[in-house]
Enzyme design. Structure first.
Site: not given
Length: 164
Positions: A38, A42, A138, A141
């Site tokens: 990703r 943005t 995440d 992670d």
């Protein structure tokens, strides 16, 4: 449900956490990889393809696309496009997922109505940053032990959990 030719395709990195379970059930299953990231800088968090390595006969296989989290659906939609571009018919793809949210499910189903979607839980909210709430953070992670807390210290990973 599945044809005799089955393969798993993991969306790197978090999807790799689901590979061993597939291998435990289906010995010798072929595994493909798709690396999508990703674009966090943005607003739309667009998915960008960096790499794919799929079995040469993917068009003849039933594909289990593996990714534990489905937020906006961008990465899953990008991964399905990679599979279709490689010749895999849409109806031969099953997206296998642990936690999703309504927006991601709707976006994926709208983009590819013929794929099957299997998820274990639907969290109710996708926040403005396109993170599932409450979610797991995440997943990659957490699983691989590379998550840090607010003080920059490593957080114990799920991968280091001890069996009861």
């Amino acid at each position: 449900m599945f044809k005799s030719l089955l393969c798993g395709v993991s969306i790197v990195r978090a999807g790799e956490s689901m590979e061993q379970a597939l291998r435990d059930v289906i010995k010798g299953v072929r595994i493909g990889k798709i690396l999508i990231q990703r674009q966090e800088d943005t607003e739309e968090k667009a998915a960008q393809l960096y790499y794919s390595k799929l079995p040469n006969d993917i068009k003849d296989r039933q594909v289990m696309l593996l990714d534990p989290m489905l937020a906006s659906g961008g990465s899953a939609i990008c991964a399905v496009k990679v599979l279709i571009d490689a010749g895999c018919p849409e109806e031969q793809i099953t997206f296998v997922n642990l936690v999703s949210c309504p927006e991601g499910l709707a976006n994926l189903a709208k983009a590819y109505p013929k794929i099957k979607i299997v998820t274990s839980f639907v969290d109710p909210i996708l926040n403005k940053d396109k993170w599932i709430i409450p979610g797991l953070g995440d997943f990659g992670d957490r699983f691989y032990g590379t998550e840090e807390d607010q003080h920059g210290r490593r957080v114990p990973s799920m991968g280091s959990a001890k069996p009861l």
